[in-house]
Scaffold this motif. Structure first.
Motif, PDB file in Angstrom:
ATOM      1  N   UNK A  96       0.839  -1.207   0.000  1.00  0.00           N
ATOM      2  CA  UNK A  96       0.000   0.000   0.000  1.00  0.00           C
ATOM      3  C   UNK A  96       0.866   1.247   0.000  1.00  0.00           C
ATOM      4  N   UNK A  97       1.825   1.292   0.927  1.00  0.00           N
ATOM      5  CA  UNK A  97       2.635   2.496   1.055  1.00  0.00           C
ATOM      6  C   UNK A  97       3.450   2.725  -0.212  1.00  0.00           C
ATOM      7  N   UNK A 100       1.272   3.913  -3.086  1.00  0.00           N
ATOM      8  CA  UNK A 100       0.821   5.295  -2.899  1.00  0.00           C
ATOM      9  C   UNK A 100       1.955   6.271  -3.168  1.00  0.00           C
ATOM     10  N   UNK A 104       0.748   7.681  -6.734  1.00  0.00           N
ATOM     11  CA  UNK A 104      -0.231   8.732  -6.472  1.00  0.00           C
ATOM     12  C   UNK A 104       0.502  10.016  -6.127  1.00  0.00           C
TER      13      UNK A 104
END
Lengths: 286, 503
Positions: A96-97, A100, A104
């Motif tokens: 996830x990290x 992101x 993103x």
């Protein structure tokens, strides 16, 4: 002309021979401790340290002692449980990290990365002292160390995003953009496009997260302090080598070490392709 | 002084070139330090400006706000609730209620005790059976811990309150323009799209906050208290002592001389260790990788796999085993004695100097496979025509290594070297499992020995000595060392990279 060519050839051959000799001796030095480990694990005539390598009597007595007279089985089960949970949650968090931060763009992204960098400069053990007090308040130390250690290993795992982010950075952005134009949300791009392509890095992350708890002594000894039943294999086997135990338990330690090393090594060698990919890919990109 | 790209520089011989490079490095240090200070100043200034603009924003929204917005300043979520964002409104209100309840029940009392960390540790009282029992009152540890947690909760509340205010401002402007603010369904949808980073990062960042940030703040605060084995809660209190611990670290008072001496010695050894552990592994690893990669060598894969084997076996098994093999009566000495190479046992791990060399040697054993792997990955990527043209120009093997292989390696692995260096400063496993810091000496305090690093000493101070205050100080000093080195290397590396383009 001919003699010159043949002398060059000879020189090359001699040089290659030298390199082979060097490599073979390097490899044997590197493997020596493991050969020693196996020999000691099966030594039957005595259980202390001896100054010879080949056992005089081969036997399985050390393994028997390991499972009947010590808490080794407990430690092993603890470690397996911790490793499984850690592998799962740490992978989810790291992916996830890193996704992101790689894909993103949001306000504070740079600041966040810099803060994680600075936080990483503190020795992990420093924060662990305070984490111990916090975990103690909710009963996750000593006898309740298994959930405590899982929390310890997954708690800050978001800080270890570098390798996975390096991998995501190499996937061309045009892929996401095409999907975005087709109306896919950012979440969908992650699940449907990036994750299927990220198999090597997922395997790498799972593998590293699974293996780390097996070898952790520093955190595990702090969190489990004083509760033998709650030890992991590293802390448990370490106790065999202190002054009062080593004369009776050295070969038992070797037997335990072998049982720990065996599954990890097999797993590692099976997946070494992904490990090499992760390590070299991470280094090239920094 | 010569300019870096002046022609005269290229006329110098090798030694002079090295001298000049060294000179440039030294002269670059003050400039770098100045740059760092400048950057620090700018970030502080930006922070102050930002705070002012936030306050201005808060005032402006209140001034221009309608009744809903203004009430939201006191009852969070009020405006959202009446602007068709009931979900947001309820969440804000719930958070505010939880916060107020927490503060009334626990928060305020802990914050109130934070100034001296408690007044009475324990009192002896007579219970109903006429027996003396100890009743614990203030626990400094819990006061500090809950105090820190409460402070973070307050910060979180202030931030949430500001978000609440800002949302009201935004929603009001939108409605004035005739648009509708987002409803709950749109909120959820945006969490999978524009706001997806929030979904992904919420849990990991909460973890980092709870397991790293808050503990670090707590430990940094402990460095300013007298929390050690003579002040252990719950039976004793500890309290603030200001900079005393840092003074004793630097040996301001004569009585603290031993601690300061130990710290100095261990710091120097930590740096020496990190330097050798990093660079021996680095160069030897590259060497092994090149040997395996050499043209005409077969079984490349076999050699590589055999070396990777050492990475696969958990470190604690191999390190503990090696430490026992190298013991005075261990297998290595036994074999060497038997074949007659030595007459008496070599004190691999008990002689102060030899022990330090041995740990570096064992670390080479441990580290070469890693570097070999990384180096292999990079070596394969070096364009072969570079070597080809160098060979045609008559460059020798050594020249090709120093002029092509090494610059390329250094360029690519610069960041890796820094991480490895930092990793080695904090390399607990190798030292603790191999020697446990031994050989010990009475010259050092806190149970430290000749091979102890800052991190293993920190571990001992905590687990065996319960000297938390000094452990915290050592931890902070480790951070200072690591951060200092990283900053300098990071800022200098840009100049190093420029230099690379000339070669």
């Amino acid at each position: 002309m001919k003699t010159m060519a043949s002398s060059v050839f000879k020189k090359k051959k001699a040089w290659n021979f030298f390199v082979y000799a060097l490599l073979i001796s390097i490899c044997s030095i590197w493997l020596l401790p493991f050969v020693y480990l196996i020999f000691q694990a099966f030594r039957g005539e005595s259980s202390g340290m001896v100054s010879y390598i080949l056992p005089k009597e081969w036997s399985l007595v050390n393994f028997k002692i390991l499972f009947t007279q010590t808490s080794f089985l407990n430690w092993y089960i603890n470690t397996v449980i911790i490793a499984l949970f850690t592998a799962f949650f740490q992978t989810v968090i790291v992916l996830s990290v890193s996704y992101a931060l790689s894909r993103l763009r949001f306000r504070g992204r740079r600041l966040l990365m810099n803060m994680i960098l600075v936080l990483g400069m503190f020795p992990g053990f420093l924060s662990m002292i305070a984490v111990y007090f916090i975990l103690k308040l909710i009963g996750f130390t000593g006898p309740g160390s298994v959930p405590g250690l899982i929390l310890v290993y997954i708690g800050s795992s978001g800080m270890g995003y570098y390798v996975a982010k390096g991998f995501f950075d190499t996937i061309p952005r045009s892929l996401d953009e095409a999907a975005r134009i087709d109306g896919a949300s950012r979440a969908k791009v992650f699940y449907k496009i990036i994750l299927p392509m990220a198999k090597p890095i997922i395997i790498y992350t799972v593998m590293m997260a699974f293996i780390a708890p097996w070898g952790d002594y520093m955190f595990a000894s702090l969190i489990t302090f004083g509760y033998e039943e709650a030890y992991n294999v590293a802390v448990g086997l370490f106790t065999f080598l202190d002054r009062e135990h080593i004369n009776n338990y050295f070969t038992v330690f070797c037997a335990g070490g072998l049982l720990v090393a065996l599954p990890i090594t097999v797993l590692f060698m099976m997946l070494q392709k992904y490990y090499v990919e992760g390590v070299t890919g991470g280094a090239v990109k920094g | 002084m010569l300019n870096r790209d002046s022609l005269d520089f290229y006329k110098l011989n090798g030694l002079q070139k090295v001298f000049y490079k060294f000179l440039w490095f030294i002269t670059a240090v003050p400039k770098t330090a100045l740059n760092i200070l400048k950057k620090a100043f700018y970030s502080v200034r930006d922070f102050v400006f930002k705070t002012f603009s936030v306050i201005r924003n808060i005032v402006r929204i209140f001034r221009d706000g309608d009744i809903y917005t203004r009430i939201s300043y006191f009852i969070m979520g009020f405006g959202q609730f009446f602007r068709k964002q009931p979900l947001r409104g309820i969440l804000f209100l719930a958070f505010q209620l939880v916060f107020i309840l927490y503060m009334l029940l626990f928060g305020i009392s802990y914050l109130g005790k934070l100034d001296d960390l408690g007044e009475v540790a324990a009192v002896t009282v007579i219970n109903e059976y006429g027996l003396e029992v100890i009743e614990y009152k203030d626990n400094s540890l819990q006061i500090l811990l809950y105090g820190v947690l409460t402070l973070f909760f307050c910060l979180g509340f202030i931030y949430t309150w500001y978000v609440n205010v800002k949302q009201n401002g935004v929603a009001q402007t939108l409605i004035n323009k005739g648009k509708l603010p987002k409803n709950a369904a749109e909120d959820v949808r945006s969490l999978a799209d524009e706001q997806y980073h929030k979904t992904l990062l919420a849990l990991p960042l909460a973890g980092i906050l709870i397991f790293t940030v808050i503990p670090l703040v707590f430990m940094v605060l402990v460095a300013f208290t007298n929390y050690d084995y003579t002040h252990l809660p719950p039976s004793k209190l500890f309290t603030w002592v200001g900079l005393d611990n840092f003074k004793s670290l630097l040996g301001v008072q004569v009585a603290d001389g031993k601690f300061a001496f130990t710290f100095g010695e261990i710091l120097i050894w930590t740096l020496i260790w990190a330097f050798f552990a990093t660079f021996t592994n680095y160069f030897l690893g590259i060497l092994v990788a090149m040997l395996i990669n050499k043209k005409g060598i077969k079984f490349k894969k076999v050699f590589r796999t055999l070396l990777i084997f050492t990475i696969a076996v958990p470190q604690f098994v191999s390190l503990l085993l090696i430490s026992k093999m190298l013991a005075n009566d261990g297998a290595v000495n036994g074999i060497l004695l038997q074949i007659g190479v030595i007459k008496e046992n070599i004190k691999w791990l008990t002689d102060p100097i030899l022990a330090r060399i041995t740990v570096i040697l064992v670390n080479i054993w441990l580290g070469i496979p890693y570097t070999m792997l990384i180096a292999t990955g990079i070596l394969i990527n070096i364009p072969a025509d570079l070597y080809e043209s160098a060979r045609i120009d008559g460059a020798s093997g050594i020249k090709r290594f120093t002029k092509i292989t090494m610059p390329y390696m250094l360029f690519v692995t610069g960041p890796y070297l820094l991480t490895t260096f930092v990793g080695n400063i904090n390399n607990f496993n190798v030292i603790y499992l191999l020697t446990g810091g031994a050989p010990k000496t009475t010259d050092f305090t806190g149970g430290a020995g000749y091979t102890d690093l800052l991190i293993t000493w920190l571990y001992k101070l905590t687990l065996t000595d319960n000297d938390y205050k000094m452990a915290a100080v050592i931890g902070i000093m480790t951070f200072v060392v690591v951060a200092g080195i990283s900053l300098v290397v990071y800022n200098l590396s840009s100049s190093v990279k420029n230099e690379e383009s000339f070669q």
